[in-house]
Design a protein around this motif. Structure first.
Motif: not given
Length: 126
Positions: A6-21, A91-96, A118-123
């Protein structure tokens, strides 16, 4: 077997967007139905979304329906999770995860899936 990263996790403000791969290697990616799960400390791994091997069917947890979109490109051996309108509770660790059985994958329980990344952190900050 298949290896998932997995990749693409990170820190984002509420209302924002992220794309995990989630990039897969090993056996034929298109043989597998793919799921996304998430986990926070002290809690069980929670189902988020699942997609059939050909992309024709998807299913989402109620908590993310309308905000998250799962998709895949078999030619790139990759599954994605587009996350919009993010909330602090996302907010969590995201796993595929991957499994060859659609019946098992649709049960949406983590123990039904055979392969995991192995997971990627999204905050998400408030």
């Amino acid at each position: 077997q298949v290896q998932l990263v997995e990749s693409g996790g990170g820190l984002v403000q509420a209302g924002g967007s992220l794309r995990l791969s989630c990039a897969a290697s090993g056996r034929t990616f298109s043989s597998y139905h793919m799921g996304w799960f998430r986990q926070t400390p002290g809690k069980e791994r929670e189902f988020v979304a699942v997609i059939k091997w050909n992309g024709d069917n998807t299913y989402y947890a109620d908590s993310v329906k309308g905000r998250f979109t799962i998709s895949r490109i078999n030619a790139k051996n990759t599954v994605y999770l587009q996350m919009n309108s993010l909330k602090p509770e996302d907010t969590a660790v995201y796993y595929c995860a991957a499994d060859v059985s659609w019946a098992r994958a649709m049960r949406t329980a983590a123990n039904e899936y055979e392969y995991w990344g192995q997971g990627t952190q999204v905050t998400v900050s408030s």
